[in-house]
Design an enzyme around this catalytic site. Structure first.
Site, PDB file in Angstrom:
ATOM      1  CG  ASN A  32      -6.222  -8.570  -4.996  1.00  0.00           C
ATOM      2  OD1 ASN A  32      -6.107  -7.821  -5.967  1.00  0.00           O
ATOM      3  ND2 ASN A  32      -7.124  -8.376  -4.053  1.00  0.00           N
ATOM      4  CB  SER A  67       3.447  -6.883   0.330  1.00  0.00           C
ATOM      5  OG  SER A  67       3.130  -6.807   1.698  1.00  0.00           O
ATOM      6  CB  CYS A 114     -21.016 -11.864   3.642  1.00  0.00           C
ATOM      7  SG  CYS A 114     -19.517 -12.711   4.112  1.00  0.00           S
ATOM      8  CD  GLN A 137      -2.101 -11.815  -4.024  1.00  0.00           C
ATOM      9  OE1 GLN A 137      -1.667 -12.960  -3.893  1.00  0.00           O
ATOM     10  NE2 GLN A 137      -2.715 -11.193  -3.037  1.00  0.00           N
ATOM     11  CB  THR A 146      14.850   4.229  11.888  1.00  0.00           C
ATOM     12  OG1 THR A 146      15.302   5.508  12.338  1.00  0.00           O
ATOM     13  CG2 THR A 146      15.818   3.148  12.356  1.00  0.00           C
ATOM     14  CB  THR A 164      -0.949  -0.001   1.222  1.00  0.00           C
ATOM     15  OG1 THR A 164      -1.767  -1.174   1.150  1.00  0.00           O
ATOM     16  CG2 THR A 164      -1.824   1.232   1.246  1.00  0.00           C
TER      17      THR A 164
HETATM   18  C1  LIG Z   1      -2.246  -7.408  -0.399  1.00  0.00           C
HETATM   19  C2  LIG Z   1      -2.186  -6.597  -1.631  1.00  0.00           C
HETATM   20  C3  LIG Z   1      -1.881  -5.232  -1.575  1.00  0.00           C
HETATM   21  C4  LIG Z   1      -1.640  -4.503  -0.277  1.00  0.00           C
HETATM   22  O1  LIG Z   1      -0.430  -4.908   0.285  1.00  0.00           O
HETATM   23  P1  LIG Z   1      -0.057  -4.524   1.802  1.00  0.00           P
HETATM   24  O2  LIG Z   1       1.371  -4.892   1.927  1.00  0.00           O
HETATM   25  O3  LIG Z   1      -0.950  -5.357   2.669  1.00  0.00           O
HETATM   26  O4  LIG Z   1      -0.277  -3.059   1.968  1.00  0.00           O
HETATM   27  C5  LIG Z   1      -1.802  -4.545  -2.765  1.00  0.00           C
HETATM   28  N1  LIG Z   1      -2.008  -5.152  -3.947  1.00  0.00           N
HETATM   29  C6  LIG Z   1      -2.313  -6.459  -4.037  1.00  0.00           C
HETATM   30  C7  LIG Z   1      -2.516  -7.078  -5.373  1.00  0.00           C
HETATM   31  C8  LIG Z   1      -2.413  -7.222  -2.884  1.00  0.00           C
HETATM   32  O5  LIG Z   1      -2.725  -8.516  -2.981  1.00  0.00           O
END
Ligand SMILES: *Cc1c(COP(=O)(O)O)cnc(C)c1O
Length: 405
Positions: A153, A201, A328, A181, A242, A74
């Site tokens: 995702n 990530s 949901c 992903q 940091t 993010t």
């Molecule tokens: C999980 C995800 C994010 C967000 O990643 P974070 O590290 O949780 O902020 C962004 N893009 C995709 C495609 C994701 O699957």
């Protein structure tokens, strides 16, 4: 077998124990600040960070100097999109993305629209894929950035990244891809794929949460960014703060493992996914695959079960931890924006389930999940007059089956 079975690997992954082991010394023994230049504590931390930078760069075919540490995808997306937009605003104010992107991209795009940028949201095809032709048709003289994800995702669909990257380079437009992903699941090579900016990530690849990277190309072309965080000038001025040394060490280890095990894990998870898919499609009728059979992640399966309600289905398979395309748990009954972008009907979107297969998924777990979902769908359909109608050949689409909640 531990219940509930975890089948939500696109939401997050557990840390690999080898990752945790690599991280541990950096909490208590080698706890230095990687920016401390005057003593051994700092040098040790810096050395560990640089080793991780190399491991991450190797996974994506980058130079270690092109890796900028962040708190996750993010943040990387915010830095890439806002950083490019602000830096190149004089050149143009047009950005191209897709309506099936992650919210982290869509919400930043919305923010940039409020700042006076113009965003084109491409529609994916019914499988969730964007074509290079659609990108070409949307390019304008004032386009400064194309932002398209490598792998979706929710449905696992892969975009034609190499073709889109080549087009962008030919036209002199920067290309960002969200590889959160894709990294570690399919081969990624920022050179061959003509990628200028890329995020991944830790917690999606068996590393820790709260750490990620932004790859920023240094040559051909050299990408410049306006930093979104001021102070200290860490990470070549692109991201101050940091460094989170233990997490960075963990991310490095996670990338090394992902690279080493990619071919075998891709084959193993794809075989499990195929087994799950085959059983569902063999034992149930009126089942729809959401995604692209040819261009997809090896470890994702997204299916809709007609004539069952998503909420009831999720409750009916409470021993399997999965995600559904219907929000949901929230008050609103908005179906997934990805399935909507793919033009999956409202009813099918609400009854969709995403199965994520991962490094720790076993054949036994897959069979348990398959039996659970097949059993639940059959039970729910026994109560469904719409399913009865469908069996008799009446088109239940003419009936508003969602109304009586
Ligand atoms: C999980 C995800 C994010 C967000 O990643 P974070 O590290 O949780 O902020 C962004 N893009 C995709 C495609 C994701 O699957």
């Amino acid at each position: 077998m531990k219940l509930p079975i975890y089948m939500d690997y696109q939401a997050t992954t557990p840390c690999d124990p080898r990752v945790v082991e690599a991280m541990l010394p950096y909490f208590t023994e080698s706890f230095g600040n990687a920016a401390s230049r005057n003593h051994r504590y700092g040098w040790e931390a810096e050395e560990a960070v640089e080793k991780a930078r190399g491991q991450i760069a190797e996974l994506i075919g980058a130079n270690p100097k092109e890796i900028v540490f962040t708190s996750g995808s993010t943040e990387s997306i915010n830095l890439a999109l806002k950083g490019v937009a602000e830096m190149y605003a004089e050149k143009g104010k047009h950005i191209i993305t897709c309506s099936a992107e992650h919210k982290a991209v869509l919400d930043v795009a919305k923010h940039l629209e409020q700042q006076g940028f113009e965003v084109t949201y491409l529609q994916p095809d019914k499988s969730g894929r964007v074509s290079v032709e659609a990108v070409a048709a949307a390019l304008r003289p004032d386009t400064i950035l194309v932002a398209l994800m490598w792998a979706n995702n929710e449905v696992g669909t892969l975009n034609p990244i190499r073709e889109i990257g080549a087009l962008c380079h030919e036209k002199g437009v920067l290309f960002f891809t969200d590889a959160t992903q894709a990294a570690g699941k399919v081969p990624v090579d920022v050179e061959a794929d003509h990628v200028d900016l890329l995020c991944l990530s830790g917690h999606k690849i068996y590393g820790p949460k709260g750490v990620g990277i932004l790859y920023v190309r240094r040559r051909n072309p050299r990408v410049r960014l306006v930093a979104q965080m001021d102070g200290g000038g860490h990470e070549r001025g692109m991201r101050s703060g940091t460094l989170n040394v233990p997490s960075i060490v963990g991310l490095g280890k996670a990338c090394e493992l992902a690279r080493q095990e990619l071919p075998s894990e891709a084959a193993r998870t794809a075989a499990l996914r195929d087994h799950l898919e085959k059983r569902i499609f063999a034992e149930l009728d009126f089942v729809h695959l959401n995604g692209n059979r040819e261009h997809r992640l090896p470890n994702n399966l997204n299916v809709s079960f007609a004539y069952v309600e998503g909420e009831s289905l999720i409750m009916g398979i409470s021993d399997v931890a999965v995600s559904s395309g219907s929000a949901c748990t929230s008050a609103s009954l908005e179906p997934s924006h990805v399935l909507r972008a793919m033009d999956v009907g409202e009813d099918l979107a609400h009854s969709s389930i995403r199965f994520g297969i991962g490094r720790f998924t076993t054949q036994e777990e897959v069979d348990f999940a398959a039996s659970s979902v097949i059993g639940a769908v059959k039970r729910l359909r026994e109560l469904s007059p719409l399913y009865e109608m469908a069996l008799e050949g009446i088109d239940p689409k003419t009936v508003n089956w969602q109304a009586p909640h």
